[in-house]
Design a protein around this motif. Structure first.
Motif, PDB file in Angstrom:
ATOM      1  N   LEU A 249      34.624  38.771  32.984  1.00 31.13           N
ATOM      2  CA  LEU A 249      34.524  37.367  32.733  1.00 31.13           C
ATOM      3  C   LEU A 249      34.752  36.667  31.326  1.00 31.13           C
ATOM      4  CD1 LEU A 249      34.027  34.684  34.284  1.00 31.13           C
ATOM      5  CD2 LEU A 249      31.799  34.837  33.751  1.00 31.13           C
ATOM      6  N   PHE A 250      33.699  37.863  30.317  1.00 29.26           N
ATOM      7  CA  PHE A 250      34.067  37.546  29.430  1.00 29.26           C
ATOM      8  C   PHE A 250      35.668  37.605  28.390  1.00 29.26           C
ATOM      9  CE2 PHE A 250      29.444  38.335  28.666  1.00 29.26           C
ATOM     10  CZ  PHE A 250      29.244  37.359  28.140  1.00 29.26           C
ATOM     11  N   ALA A 251      35.993  38.939  29.165  1.00 28.86           N
ATOM     12  CA  ALA A 251      37.534  39.210  28.207  1.00 28.86           C
ATOM     13  C   ALA A 251      38.242  37.934  28.578  1.00 28.86           C
ATOM     14  CB  ALA A 251      37.720  40.009  29.124  1.00 28.86           C
ATOM     15  N   ALA A 252      38.314  37.337  30.045  1.00 26.02           N
ATOM     16  CA  ALA A 252      39.695  36.915  31.338  1.00 26.02           C
ATOM     17  C   ALA A 252      38.776  34.632  29.488  1.00 26.02           C
ATOM     18  CB  ALA A 252      39.249  35.770  31.861  1.00 26.02           C
ATOM     19  N   SER A 253      37.798  34.849  28.871  1.00 24.61           N
ATOM     20  CA  SER A 253      37.028  34.406  28.341  1.00 24.61           C
ATOM     21  C   SER A 253      38.196  33.479  27.151  1.00 24.61           C
ATOM     22  CB  SER A 253      35.502  33.686  27.969  1.00 24.61           C
ATOM     23  OG  SER A 253      34.873  33.579  29.479  1.00 24.61           O
TER      24      SER A 253
END
Length: 282
Positions: A249-253
């Motif tokens: 989720l953080f990587a996609a954000s």
């Protein structure tokens, strides 16, 4: 040439100013630093009780895995279509409206400007049911085009108000001189006014694009097909029923904020000038 020495009081004030600026930068960038660090962690390290902010072993493959687990490229393309389309429509409608409000006088103009500002105060979530009913009537639910129209509509008031301030800061004598040389009002606007107002137009454009790019609530309500979701909604795929894949989720954000950062880097020279020109007169 002899260098001018600053008094202790001015040195102290300058030091305090630098300290405040540094603190603001740290507070602003710290969440993104934490996001980046968590994007490099493994699932076990994310949920570790003894974990630290910095990853013990950086897992760079997280940035590759998200492209295999979800259609991130399609989500980014959808967001680009929505943000780009709504920006174009808002500017096409907003520039003539702002020009008319800055150059023409008519009865009820002040009240109309008041209504423009008031319309900006309504959050999309307040009008969500009405928006859905209208889109359903127009057969625009679950479509990129519907999101384009909605985002353009919600950014229209901001576009008109900011561009009107920009146009008011430009002397009308320039257009009058162009009309004397044979240009009509439309030609004078395109050949004289718009080039001079370029910093304000660029500033308005970037804010509209960012607002449309970051929109979440309306897109979540209107879009049900996975391949039509913008990136803000699509990354919820890593938010499962039983567990949230925080590292993904953080990587996609990070990928979600990357286009906005690049856009800011491209136009940052015009940004300050545009904000200043837009605030000359109200």
């Amino acid at each position: 040439m002899e260098k001018k020495t600053l008094s202790p009081k001015k040195l102290l004030l300058r030091g305090l100013l630098y300290l405040v600026v540094i603190d603001i930068c740290v507070l602003t960038l710290y969440p993104y630093f934490v996001m980046f660090c968590n994007a490099l962690k493994s699932r076990a390290e994310i949920f570790s009780v003894d974990g630290t902010i910095l990853p013990v072993h950086a897992v760079w493959s997280n940035f590759i895995d998200i492209w295999k687990m979800a259609p991130i490229g399609q989500y980014m393309l959808n967001s680009l279509l929505v943000a780009g389309g709504s920006t174009i429509i808002a500017m096409i409608c907003g520039i003539p409206a702002a020009y008319a409000l800055s150059r023409m006088k008519f009865r009820g103009q002040t009240a109309f400007l008041g209504f423009v500002i008031v319309s900006q105060m309504f959050a999309p979530v307040v009008l969500l049911i009405g928006i859905y009913k209208v889109m359903q009537t127009l057969s625009l639910t679950n479509s990129i085009l519907g999101l384009v129209f909605i985002n353009a509509a919600f950014n229209q008031a901001f576009t008109i108000w900011l561009l009107r301030g920009t146009f008011l800061g430009i002397s009308s004598e320039m257009e009058q001189a162009a009309e004397i040389d044979g240009c009509n009002r439309i030609q004078a606007m395109f050949k004289i006014l718009l080039p001079v107002a370029a910093p304000g137009i660029v500033t308005t454009l970037i804010f509209i694009f960012i607002n449309a790019w970051n929109e979440y609530t309306v897109a979540l309500t209107l879009i049900s097909t996975d391949t039509l979701k913008p990136l803000t909604v699509g990354i919820n795929i890593f938010n499962g029923y039983n567990m949230i894949e925080w590292q993904y989720l953080f990587a996609a954000s990070l990928f979600a904020i990357l286009p906005v950062v690049i856009l800011f880097m491209c136009i940052e020279k015009n940004l300050v000038n545009g904000l200043t020109s837009g605030g000359v007169k109200g």
